[in-house]
Design a protein around this motif. Structure first.
Motif, PDB file in Angstrom:
ATOM      1  N   ILE A  26       0.843  -1.201   0.000  1.00  0.00           N
ATOM      2  CA  ILE A  26       0.000   0.000   0.000  1.00  0.00           C
ATOM      3  C   ILE A  26       0.878   1.250   0.000  1.00  0.00           C
ATOM      4  O   ILE A  26       0.654   2.202  -0.754  1.00  0.00           O
ATOM      5  CB  ILE A  26      -0.939   0.006   1.219  1.00  0.00           C
ATOM      6  CG1 ILE A  26      -2.002  -1.079   1.066  1.00  0.00           C
ATOM      7  CG2 ILE A  26      -1.610   1.371   1.377  1.00  0.00           C
ATOM      8  CD1 ILE A  26      -2.865  -1.257   2.288  1.00  0.00           C
ATOM      9  N   PHE A  30       0.790   3.865  -3.052  1.00  0.00           N
ATOM     10  CA  PHE A  30       0.344   5.201  -2.659  1.00  0.00           C
ATOM     11  C   PHE A  30       1.508   6.185  -2.703  1.00  0.00           C
ATOM     12  O   PHE A  30       1.398   7.298  -3.234  1.00  0.00           O
ATOM     13  CB  PHE A  30      -0.244   5.120  -1.250  1.00  0.00           C
ATOM     14  CG  PHE A  30      -1.069   6.308  -0.855  1.00  0.00           C
ATOM     15  CD1 PHE A  30      -1.857   6.982  -1.761  1.00  0.00           C
ATOM     16  CD2 PHE A  30      -1.073   6.748   0.470  1.00  0.00           C
ATOM     17  CE1 PHE A  30      -2.624   8.069  -1.384  1.00  0.00           C
ATOM     18  CE2 PHE A  30      -1.841   7.841   0.864  1.00  0.00           C
ATOM     19  CZ  PHE A  30      -2.611   8.502  -0.069  1.00  0.00           C
ATOM     20  N   ALA A 107     -14.150   2.475   1.354  1.00  0.00           N
ATOM     21  CA  ALA A 107     -13.304   1.901   0.304  1.00  0.00           C
ATOM     22  C   ALA A 107     -13.419   2.696  -0.992  1.00  0.00           C
ATOM     23  O   ALA A 107     -12.463   2.752  -1.777  1.00  0.00           O
ATOM     24  CB  ALA A 107     -13.687   0.448   0.062  1.00  0.00           C
ATOM     25  N   TRP A 110     -10.910   5.481  -1.008  1.00  0.00           N
ATOM     26  CA  TRP A 110      -9.551   5.025  -1.261  1.00  0.00           C
ATOM     27  C   TRP A 110      -9.364   4.558  -2.698  1.00  0.00           C
ATOM     28  O   TRP A 110      -8.248   4.577  -3.230  1.00  0.00           O
ATOM     29  CB  TRP A 110      -9.152   3.954  -0.247  1.00  0.00           C
ATOM     30  CG  TRP A 110      -9.048   4.556   1.129  1.00  0.00           C
ATOM     31  CD1 TRP A 110      -9.906   4.394   2.171  1.00  0.00           C
ATOM     32  CD2 TRP A 110      -8.050   5.483   1.576  1.00  0.00           C
ATOM     33  NE1 TRP A 110      -9.500   5.149   3.241  1.00  0.00           N
ATOM     34  CE2 TRP A 110      -8.366   5.824   2.909  1.00  0.00           C
ATOM     35  CE3 TRP A 110      -6.914   6.047   0.993  1.00  0.00           C
ATOM     36  CZ2 TRP A 110      -7.595   6.706   3.655  1.00  0.00           C
ATOM     37  CZ3 TRP A 110      -6.144   6.919   1.732  1.00  0.00           C
ATOM     38  CH2 TRP A 110      -6.490   7.241   3.043  1.00  0.00           C
ATOM     39  N   VAL A 113      -8.596   7.852  -4.286  1.00  0.00           N
ATOM     40  CA  VAL A 113      -7.216   8.225  -3.981  1.00  0.00           C
ATOM     41  C   VAL A 113      -6.254   7.434  -4.867  1.00  0.00           C
ATOM     42  O   VAL A 113      -5.298   7.976  -5.432  1.00  0.00           O
ATOM     43  CB  VAL A 113      -6.895   7.984  -2.492  1.00  0.00           C
ATOM     44  CG1 VAL A 113      -5.401   8.142  -2.222  1.00  0.00           C
ATOM     45  CG2 VAL A 113      -7.687   8.959  -1.619  1.00  0.00           C
ATOM     46  N   SER A 114      -6.524   6.131  -4.974  1.00  0.00           N
ATOM     47  CA  SER A 114      -5.694   5.263  -5.812  1.00  0.00           C
ATOM     48  C   SER A 114      -5.664   5.759  -7.250  1.00  0.00           C
ATOM     49  O   SER A 114      -4.604   5.794  -7.892  1.00  0.00           O
ATOM     50  CB  SER A 114      -6.245   3.830  -5.770  1.00  0.00           C
ATOM     51  OG  SER A 114      -5.603   3.003  -6.700  1.00  0.00           O
ATOM     52  N   ALA A 250     -14.057   6.551   5.414  1.00  0.00           N
ATOM     53  CA  ALA A 250     -12.689   6.493   4.888  1.00  0.00           C
ATOM     54  C   ALA A 250     -11.650   6.770   5.955  1.00  0.00           C
ATOM     55  O   ALA A 250     -10.559   6.187   5.951  1.00  0.00           O
ATOM     56  CB  ALA A 250     -12.529   7.493   3.745  1.00  0.00           C
ATOM     57  N   LYS A 266      -8.048   0.053   8.311  1.00  0.00           N
ATOM     58  CA  LYS A 266      -7.136  -0.787   7.537  1.00  0.00           C
ATOM     59  C   LYS A 266      -7.882  -1.529   6.435  1.00  0.00           C
ATOM     60  O   LYS A 266      -7.416  -1.629   5.306  1.00  0.00           O
ATOM     61  CB  LYS A 266      -6.435  -1.784   8.459  1.00  0.00           C
ATOM     62  CG  LYS A 266      -5.449  -2.689   7.724  1.00  0.00           C
ATOM     63  CD  LYS A 266      -4.789  -3.665   8.685  1.00  0.00           C
ATOM     64  CE  LYS A 266      -3.843  -4.594   7.904  1.00  0.00           C
ATOM     65  NZ  LYS A 266      -3.216  -5.600   8.798  1.00  0.00           N
ATOM     66  N   VAL A 269      -8.906   0.968   3.631  1.00  0.00           N
ATOM     67  CA  VAL A 269      -7.752   1.394   2.836  1.00  0.00           C
ATOM     68  C   VAL A 269      -7.247   0.245   1.966  1.00  0.00           C
ATOM     69  O   VAL A 269      -7.022   0.403   0.762  1.00  0.00           O
ATOM     70  CB  VAL A 269      -6.616   1.907   3.750  1.00  0.00           C
ATOM     71  CG1 VAL A 269      -5.377   2.226   2.922  1.00  0.00           C
ATOM     72  CG2 VAL A 269      -7.057   3.133   4.523  1.00  0.00           C
ATOM     73  N   THR A 270      -7.056  -0.920   2.585  1.00  0.00           N
ATOM     74  CA  THR A 270      -6.513  -2.076   1.858  1.00  0.00           C
ATOM     75  C   THR A 270      -7.406  -2.480   0.696  1.00  0.00           C
ATOM     76  O   THR A 270      -6.944  -2.638  -0.436  1.00  0.00           O
ATOM     77  CB  THR A 270      -6.333  -3.277   2.808  1.00  0.00           C
ATOM     78  OG1 THR A 270      -5.476  -2.896   3.877  1.00  0.00           O
ATOM     79  CG2 THR A 270      -5.718  -4.456   2.066  1.00  0.00           C
ATOM     80  N   GLY A 272      -9.868  -0.750  -0.736  1.00  0.00           N
ATOM     81  CA  GLY A 272     -10.033   0.334  -1.694  1.00  0.00           C
ATOM     82  C   GLY A 272      -8.854   0.458  -2.642  1.00  0.00           C
ATOM     83  O   GLY A 272      -9.027   0.533  -3.866  1.00  0.00           O
ATOM     84  N   LEU A 273      -7.632   0.460  -2.100  1.00  0.00           N
ATOM     85  CA  LEU A 273      -6.458   0.583  -2.949  1.00  0.00           C
ATOM     86  C   LEU A 273      -6.251  -0.659  -3.808  1.00  0.00           C
ATOM     87  O   LEU A 273      -5.884  -0.570  -4.979  1.00  0.00           O
ATOM     88  CB  LEU A 273      -5.209   0.843  -2.085  1.00  0.00           C
ATOM     89  CG  LEU A 273      -5.146   2.214  -1.410  1.00  0.00           C
ATOM     90  CD1 LEU A 273      -3.831   2.351  -0.653  1.00  0.00           C
ATOM     91  CD2 LEU A 273      -5.253   3.343  -2.424  1.00  0.00           C
TER      92      LEU A 273
END
Length: 461
Positions: A26, A30, A107, A110, A113-114, A250, A266, A269-270, A272-273
């Motif tokens: 990640i 990121f 998610a 994120w 964001v990704s 988020a 976590k 984020v995990t 979603g990315l």
């Protein structure tokens, strides 16, 4: 005994994925996106309008969209369509539903964001791919001759060729089969149809694949997005509430009171990315495989096409799916995967929804079959070149395997295949990002020189 061995294999693969796709990966994905965004002085974000004007909406380019490309080459619009064909598969529909189910509404943030920072990574890798295309095209050119890691270039090609049979093929026809089952069509018939369509296109070679993608991807994308917009407009009053939910989830705000902030954050984020990478493939280098087939000698131009691809794929198409699910409350319906998406559309489009979602899923899946075949064939040819063996027989065997995989994907359980696809994606991602970071200076110089030449007189920074 067979089921026990299979279950054990799935568990091992899942544990490996949990380990490999942890905080380190990640941070790499990121961090690389942020690093290039800063080094590019925000070019991929600040000048997004210019990027679209210089690619999709450039007059000269529009006039060439339907032109026949030169011998052995494809047009830039065909390259975009093929790259979108590979990335805009079932991940844009079922993948988004899975992300919301597993990581909650947060998610979605994120995934944004990704994609946002992924545009910088996609820009960098395609700039480098174009600069080093004379050494074999795709990421293999800059991994081998730029970063000086020829063995890793072969490993990347092998991972991509293998991944094409899973992520780009079997998982797609499996989703296609599930969609067709809504109309009481057996997996056997779905698999046979998918294999026949696949064979009819891929045995025509890469240019035929690109031509099919050019004709199919824009139409199905507009069809799907138009349907999603209708639902979003109908439930528009819920947009402020959903946006608040996405942002609160988020950052884990809504979980603090329950004492599960760390775990919930976590997970969001995990997932979603990870789903973001699965969707737009930024950082994997896969889109470079097709963009370097245009014959374009302008690195920044091909980099900008990659930015447009990521924006269309994740920030537009995936967001449309997410909003349909969240605005209609389909995420709380108890349905999962394709059924969740169908429920969301049903609340807006009524009885037309099952046909709409199934048709979109089937066409997206078939498009992905085409796009990933293009990637796989190029990698097979590179491997043959690396070992100095003829590629005609290898390509023919690969086409047979690819067609067979399309059939078996529709009729078999794919838990292990999904896990294996994530593992292969990880290898591609790490090899590609290491090389791109090693060569970052070349990409940065190219982008910043372009920015100065275009915007310098207007004092844009």
């Amino acid at each position: 005994m067979h089921e026990t061995v299979y279950d054990t294999t799935c568990n091992i693969i899942n544990k490996l994925n949990d380990l490999l796709w942890g905080f380190g990966t990640i941070a790499l994905v990121f961090g690389t996106g942020i690093y290039f965004t800063l080094r590019f002085k925000g070019f991929n974000i600040i000048h997004i309008v210019h990027i679209f004007k210089a690619t999709l909406f450039e007059k000269k380019q529009r006039s060439q969209h339907s032109d026949k490309s030169s011998k052995g080459r494809i047009s830039q619009f065909q390259a975009l369509s093929t790259a979108l064909a590979a990335s805009m598969g079932t991940g844009n529909i079922i993948g988004v539903a899975a992300a919301v189910s597993m990581g909650g509404p947060g998610a979605v943030f994120w995934m944004w964001v990704s994609a946002l920072f992924g545009t910088a990574t996609g820009l960098a890798e395609n700039v480098l791919g174009t600069k080093y295309q004379r050494f074999g095209g795709g990421p293999m050119g800059y991994v081998s001759h730029g970063a000086g890691m020829p063995r890793l270039a072969v490993l990347y090609a092998a991972a991509c060729a293998a991944a094409s049979l899973g992520i780009g093929n079997m998982t797609q026809t499996n989703a296609l089969s599930a969609a067709m089952s809504e109309f009481h069509i057996s997996p056997l018939l779905s698999g046979l149809a998918a294999a026949l369509v696949c064979a009819a296109v891929i045995f025509g070679g890469g240019k035929k694949v690109a031509s099919a993608a050019e004709k199919t991807v824009p139409a199905v994308s507009l069809f799907y997005i138009a349907g999603a917009v209708c639902v979003i407009v109908l439930f528009g009053k819920n947009i402020p509430q959903v946006l608040k939910l996405i942002f609160e989830s988020a950052i884990g705000y809504s979980q603090i009171a329950g004492g599960i902030f760390g775990a919930a954050l976590k997970k969001a984020v995990t997932v979603g990315l990870r789903r973001g990478v699965f969707s737009n493939e930024a950082g994997m280098g896969s889109s470079v495989l097709v963009h370097t087939e245009t014959g374009c000698t302008e690195p920044l131009k091909m980099g900008m096409w990659a930015v447009a691809e990521i924006v269309i794929d994740t920030l537009i198409c995936c967001t449309a799916t997410a909003f349909v699910i969240l605005l209609t409350g389909a995420d709380a319906s108890g349905a999962e995967g394709l059924a969740m998406v169908t429920e969301g559309f049903r609340r807006g489009l009524g009885n037309f929804a099952p046909f709409f979602v199934s048709a979109s899923t089937v066409i997206f899946a078939v498009c992905t079959l085409f796009g990933w075949y293009f990637y796989g064939e190029k990698c097979v040819c590179y491997i043959c070149g690396a070992f100095r063996i003829g590629n005609s027989k290898a390509v023919f065997i690969y086409r047979i395997l690819y067609t067979a995989a399309a059939f078996f994907g529709a009729v078999t359980e794919l838990s292990a295949v999904w896990g294996a696809a994530d593992l292969l994606n990880w290898f591609m991602l790490v090899i590609n990002l290491m090389s791109v970071l090693l060569l970052s200076g070349e990409a940065v110089k190219c982008v910043n020189d372009y920015t100065k030449s275009i915007f310098g007189k207007n004092n844009h920074r």
